[in-house]
Write a protein that holds these residues in place. Structure first.
Motif, PDB file in Angstrom:
ATOM      1  N   ASP A 200       0.857  -1.186   0.000  1.00 42.01           N
ATOM      2  CA  ASP A 200       0.000   0.000   0.000  1.00 42.01           C
ATOM      3  C   ASP A 200       0.894   1.236   0.000  1.00 42.01           C
ATOM      4  N   VAL A 201       0.940   1.952  -1.127  1.00 45.43           N
ATOM      5  CA  VAL A 201       1.820   3.100  -1.280  1.00 45.43           C
ATOM      6  C   VAL A 201       0.987   4.368  -1.377  1.00 45.43           C
ATOM      7  N   ASP A 202       1.379   5.403  -0.649  1.00 45.62           N
ATOM      8  CA  ASP A 202       0.678   6.685  -0.656  1.00 45.62           C
ATOM      9  C   ASP A 202       0.951   7.403  -1.976  1.00 45.62           C
ATOM     10  N   ASP A 203      -0.074   7.545  -2.804  1.00 45.44           N
ATOM     11  CA  ASP A 203       0.091   8.184  -4.112  1.00 45.44           C
ATOM     12  C   ASP A 203       0.527   9.638  -4.001  1.00 45.44           C
ATOM     13  N   GLN A 204       0.222  10.289  -2.874  1.00 38.10           N
ATOM     14  CA  GLN A 204       0.606  11.694  -2.722  1.00 38.10           C
ATOM     15  C   GLN A 204       2.124  11.874  -2.713  1.00 38.10           C
ATOM     16  N   LEU A 205       2.836  10.817  -2.356  1.00 36.74           N
ATOM     17  CA  LEU A 205       4.288  10.905  -2.342  1.00 36.74           C
ATOM     18  C   LEU A 205       4.888  10.771  -3.739  1.00 36.74           C
ATOM     19  N   LEU A 206       4.066  10.385  -4.711  1.00 38.00           N
ATOM     20  CA  LEU A 206       4.569  10.126  -6.071  1.00 38.00           C
ATOM     21  C   LEU A 206       4.144  11.186  -7.079  1.00 38.00           C
ATOM     22  N   VAL A 207       3.550  12.274  -6.604  1.00 37.75           N
ATOM     23  CA  VAL A 207       2.949  13.247  -7.537  1.00 37.75           C
ATOM     24  C   VAL A 207       3.974  13.878  -8.467  1.00 37.75           C
ATOM     25  N   MET A 208       5.241  13.998  -8.029  1.00 40.45           N
ATOM     26  CA  MET A 208       6.269  14.619  -8.875  1.00 40.45           C
ATOM     27  C   MET A 208       7.137  13.597  -9.598  1.00 40.45           C
ATOM     28  N   CYS A 209       6.801  12.305  -9.452  1.00 43.73           N
ATOM     29  CA  CYS A 209       7.600  11.254 -10.085  1.00 43.73           C
ATOM     30  C   CYS A 209       7.145  11.027 -11.523  1.00 43.73           C
ATOM     31  N   PRO A 210       8.063  11.042 -12.497  1.00 46.81           N
ATOM     32  CA  PRO A 210       7.694  10.620 -13.851  1.00 46.81           C
ATOM     33  C   PRO A 210       7.185   9.177 -13.831  1.00 46.81           C
ATOM     34  N   GLU A 211       6.245   8.867 -14.683  1.00 41.91           N
ATOM     35  CA  GLU A 211       5.606   7.553 -14.674  1.00 41.91           C
ATOM     36  C   GLU A 211       6.613   6.427 -14.798  1.00 41.91           C
ATOM     37  N   GLU A 212       7.625   6.621 -15.660  1.00 43.76           N
ATOM     38  CA  GLU A 212       8.581   5.536 -15.913  1.00 43.76           C
ATOM     39  C   GLU A 212       9.535   5.297 -14.743  1.00 43.76           C
ATOM     40  N   LEU A 213       9.541   6.210 -13.744  1.00 40.30           N
ATOM     41  CA  LEU A 213      10.443   6.046 -12.603  1.00 40.30           C
ATOM     42  C   LEU A 213       9.720   5.637 -11.328  1.00 40.30           C
ATOM     43  N   LYS A 214       8.409   5.561 -11.373  1.00 41.45           N
ATOM     44  CA  LYS A 214       7.638   5.281 -10.155  1.00 41.45           C
ATOM     45  C   LYS A 214       7.943   3.915  -9.553  1.00 41.45           C
ATOM     46  N   GLY A 215       8.391   2.995 -10.383  1.00 40.96           N
ATOM     47  CA  GLY A 215       8.676   1.643  -9.883  1.00 40.96           C
ATOM     48  C   GLY A 215       9.690   1.647  -8.757  1.00 40.96           C
ATOM     49  N   SER A 216      10.768   2.436  -8.892  1.00 44.59           N
ATOM     50  CA  SER A 216      11.799   2.477  -7.846  1.00 44.59           C
ATOM     51  C   SER A 216      11.264   3.120  -6.575  1.00 44.59           C
ATOM     52  N   ALA A 217      10.421   4.173  -6.718  1.00 42.91           N
ATOM     53  CA  ALA A 217       9.843   4.827  -5.537  1.00 42.91           C
ATOM     54  C   ALA A 217       8.898   3.893  -4.798  1.00 42.91           C
ATOM     55  N   CYS A 218       8.087   3.164  -5.546  1.00 43.61           N
ATOM     56  CA  CYS A 218       7.154   2.214  -4.919  1.00 43.61           C
ATOM     57  C   CYS A 218       7.913   1.100  -4.205  1.00 43.61           C
ATOM     58  N   LEU A 219       8.992   0.637  -4.822  1.00 43.59           N
ATOM     59  CA  LEU A 219       9.817  -0.412  -4.207  1.00 43.59           C
ATOM     60  C   LEU A 219      10.398   0.087  -2.890  1.00 43.59           C
ATOM     61  N   LEU A 220      10.870   1.323  -2.892  1.00 41.13           N
ATOM     62  CA  LEU A 220      11.466   1.898  -1.688  1.00 41.13           C
ATOM     63  C   LEU A 220      10.428   2.067  -0.582  1.00 41.13           C
TER      64      LEU A 220
END
Length: 839
Positions: A200-220
């Motif tokens: 369960d990942v908070d989408d608000q933390l990903l608002v500035m992430c390019p779509e192609e890079l979100k995988g690493s942020a979600c993993l973290l």
């Protein structure tokens, strides 16, 4: 054969944490069993014992007291291990059967936020990497401060590892596939596996992430949620770092330039960070490190920083007042982290309140400045008045533990004040009773004491028992040389006092946790304030350093020309305490932007090259620079190949390291880059080295066009000035006096006339016979060279097979596409050419 119920519980918990030491809480100890006990007893140097495991017999066991566990955890984390802390989740006195236990936190090298190993002035990043188009996405977060960033790493695993090293990330979260690719590439890096499936990942933390890079942020985030098992409301949205907006300095160049850590030794002395860091706060020191890691590559934000530095340099009294105020500001970023974790103490909240109390005066100092930039900066500071008001409930000097009492100030809670009055009044009554009993009985040594088992008591030594009022005294406890009694009225007061103390501590802790929980709602505002204060701290440091060391404000041009007048190496100058440092100019124009530098060893060639690079870095973080004047372009990348070093861990020689670093620079540089090459080719034979050096110079000149400083000991290369129109010769001057060489450390136009190598050997005090023999051999070599017949450049001897071989080798070198080769292919080519010359 079965284990005891408790060991079965242990094994069940351990099955989910196979890669960690499990600290299993048993009463007042954290116990370890089986292999954990065997390893921990050696690593921590604690006693290895054993315990009955049931039908399986005795099993290895060791343990540490719970109140001193943090020190042992620090030791394990420092060695690269993980620790799972398993606590008792129920009161053993009120539970029938087995006490329920759960892991409350997994502490890893990337999530260890407390302890002696955690530097206040450095970020502690935990990273995660995932494949992305044309490379990898790299996300990283400092759990102690909540700072989170994400960037795209173009290239392969090598480029990813280099960036991870540059960020000093000790632990990298990866998938199984990437773990296989990275294994063995960086021995110091800890790889941790994670999957985002079902997380369960908070989408608000990903608002500035390019779509192609979100995988690493979600993993973290999945890994952080799984390991920390507590509130992480202080984690900020990931900031996307666009490499085109930053000056890129790769890991090797950062090390060669000694930006934040020295090449040799520990600490910071001798680094650019050591020179520039006169910050007043830990937040400012971390911010400066971040700026050195990521200098800007856009003119407007650089000049905005310069404007503030100029204002702070001019307004000395304002700057001095701000420094004194900032010295009283605590680490707001890490305080926010502890509040979010729920681990903040009363002392932490008092420090937060104290820090916020300085903000209004900081704002006033900026607002009253005559400089518009400083006045505008004041509007970025949030007073956080609601937080300051909330924290007035905390006492001025609270104890370290909130459960000890004394955290909430008098007057905040009427009910708490009543409990405290009853408790204090009762203790005053007891002190008065003690005096009365001494007078009544005549026993001067009579005392009234307290312990947790027996409560309050009147103690009379056996030698005075005949004086005791045994009609009123009721025996409570017998000691070896004293009797303890209680009276009906003391029993009544005891109940009142103990009830009041117990209720007071419980209510006070409840009030404290409520205040701490309410403070969480303001964490984002506190973090915004912290970011602005840390930036102000760094800019003040720049102003102070500029004034102290006579730095000047650089200007920027829209082209690629570099003009530095009387430039200096700031760190070397500081080490010399300004005594004897010789400044030098550096001029690179649009039509002449390559300098070939010759001169004797120890004459200052490497220092000169480094000072040019440091000037560019300092300018692009917004600092003033060490020169009389400097007009610079906006540089996109800096590459250095300076110094010789073997990479023994991977079996790579000095020459291989040199070639790999050169390959990385040549394949990544653009015409807006700055390239520094020092003595390329010295790790191989003369002709191999000279051929490679010339080929590299020609390639950079023709294909890249970057601003380049190329130092060499191959004097034959100075003739390239005639064939390469953008290349000029300069040399580090020296002179002979009474047969001794004197280095002038001054750069002059033209090539050096001699190398002075034997003079350097003489300075190193080689034995005199060696020096004399070397002089004799040099005269012989020079005579032989002058007497040897020479051929025209295009004329080859018909009777000399070696000439044919040399021509074939030269042709092969000219046709080689070096920039497209891997290091292994380059080594293979060198080997083939060498074999041709020998055949």
């Amino acid at each position: 054969m079965a284990y005891t119920p408790m060991m079965q519980q242990y094994l069940q918990v351990k099955s989910d944490y196979q890669d960690a030491f499990l600290f299993f809480r048993l009463g007042d100890f954290y116990e370890m069993f089986f292999d954990d006990a065997l390893q921990a007893s050696q690593l921590l140097e604690i006693t290895l014992t054993s315990r009955d495991g049931g039908a399986n017999g005795r099993i290895p066991m060791c343990g540490v007291p719970y109140h001193s566990a943090s020190g042992y955890i620090d030791q394990l984390i420092a060695r690269g291990h993980k620790v799972a802390v398993c606590e008792q989740m129920e009161d053993a006195k009120q539970t029938k059967g087995m006490v329920r236990r759960e892991v409350v936190r997994l502490i890893t090298p990337g999530t260890h936020t407390e302890g002696k190993e955690v530097e206040s002035g450095s970020n502690l990043f935990l990273g995660a990497a995932e494949q992305a188009p044309d490379g990898y996405g790299l996300a990283y977060v400092d759990i102690s401060t909540g700072e989170a960033s994400i960037r795209h790493i173009t290239g392969g695993e090598k480029e990813l590892v280099e960036e991870v090293r540059a960020l000093r990330i000790r632990e990298l979260v990866v998938s199984e596939q990437l773990q296989l690719l990275l294994n063995g590439m960086a021995q110091e890096l800890i790889l941790s596996l994670e999957s985002v499936a079902g997380s369960d990942v908070d989408d608000q933390l990903l608002v500035m992430c390019p779509e192609e890079l979100k995988g690493s942020a979600c993993l973290l985030l999945a890994y952080v949620n799984r390991t920390q098992k507590q509130s992480l409301t202080h984690i900020q949205p990931f900031r996307h770092i666009e490499h085109t907006r930053l000056l890129s300095v790769d890991f090797h160049s950062r090390r060669n330039l000694e930006l934040v850590e020295p090449i040799r030794g520990d600490g910071r002395k001798g680094t650019l960070l050591w020179l520039l860091d006169e910050t007043a706060t830990a937040m400012g020191s971390r911010k400066l490190k971040q700026w050195l890691h990521q200098p800007l590559a856009e003119r407007r934000p650089i000049e905005a920083r310069q404007e503030l530095v100029a204002a702070l340099t001019a307004e000395f009294f304002t700057r001095d007042a701000l420094i004194e105020l900032l010295k009283e500001v605590y680490d707001l970023e890490r305080l926010s982290g502890r509040i979010a974790f729920g681990s903040a103490s009363g002392r932490d909240l008092a420090q937060l309140r104290s820090s916020l109390s300085k903000v209004p005066e900081i704002i006033r100092q900026l607002e009253e400045s005559e400089n518009e930039s400083l006045a505008a900066f004041s509007r970025r500071l949030d007073r956080c008045e609601e937080v300051a008001e909330l924290l007035t409930a905390i006492s001025d000097q609270p104890p370290l533990s909130a459960k000890e009492g004394g955290v909430i100030r008098d007057g905040f809670s009427e009910q708490l004040d009543n409990y405290r009055y009853a408790s204090r009044n009762g203790k005053d009554w007891i002190a008065q009773l003690e005096q009365e009993e001494r007078q009544k009985t005549g026993i001067k040594s009579l005392k009234i004491g307290y312990n947790r088992v027996f409560g309050y008591y009147i103690e009379v030594t056996k030698s005075n028992l005949h004086l005791a009022d045994l009609e009123r005294y009721e025996r409570k406890q017998t000691l070896a040389n004293a009797e303890r009694y209680i009276t009906p009225e003391l029993k009544e007061k005891e109940s009142l006092i103990l009830t009041a103390e117990e209720e007071s501590l419980a209510l006070e802790y409840q009030l404290f946790t409520e205040i701490r929980e309410q403070t969480k709602a303001y964490i984002s505002r506190i973090q915004t304030l912290a970011a602005a204060l840390s930036e102000l701290d760094v800019l003040i440091s720049f102003a102070a350093v500029a004034e102290k060391y006579r730095f000047v404000r650089p200007t920027f041009n829209d082209g690629t020309a570099i003009s530095i007048e009387e430039g200096r190496h700031p760190v070397v100058e500081k080490m010399l305490n300004r005594q004897g440092y010789v400044p030098n100019d550096c001029t690179l124009t649009e039509t002449s932007n390559m300098l070939l530098i010759t001169g004797p060893n120890m004459s200052g060639k490497s220092t000169y090259m480094r000072q040019v690079a440091l000037t560019v870095v300092m300018a692009q973080i917004g600092s003033y620079v060490p020169a009389e004047s400097a007009d610079l372009p906006i540089t996109d990348q800096i590459f250095t190949r300076i110094g010789a070093a073997d990479d023994l861990t991977s079996g790579q020689s000095t020459f291989m390291v040199e070639m790999m670093e050169s390959q990385y620079a040549i394949t990544h540089a653009t015409n807006r880059s700055l390239m520094l090459f020092d003595e390329i080719g010295r790790g191989t034979s003369t002709y191999d080295g000279m051929a490679l050096a010339q080929a590299m110079i020609e390639y950079i000149h023709k294909e890249i066009g970057a601003n380049t400083l190329f130092s060499t000991h191959y004097h034959e290369l100075t003739s390239l000035e005639d064939s390469l129109d953008r290349l000029s010769n300069i040399h580090a001057s020296a002179m002979e006096q009474s047969g001794k060489v004197v280095f002038l450390h001054k750069m002059k136009q033209g090539p050096a006339d001699k190398s002075y190598g034997i003079h350097v050997a003489e300075l190193a005090e080689l034995p005199a016979p060696i020096i004399e023999r070397a002089h004799g051999l040099l005269r012989e070599f020079e005579a032989a060279r002058h007497e040897a017949p020479t051929a025209e450049p295009e004329q080859l001897s018909l009777f000399d097979p070696a000439g044919e071989r040399a021509a074939a080798v030269a042709e092969a070198v000219g046709a080689a596409r070096i920039a497209e080769m891997t290091p292994l292919q380059a080594m293979q080519l060198l080997n083939d050419l060498q074999q041709k010359l020998k055949s």
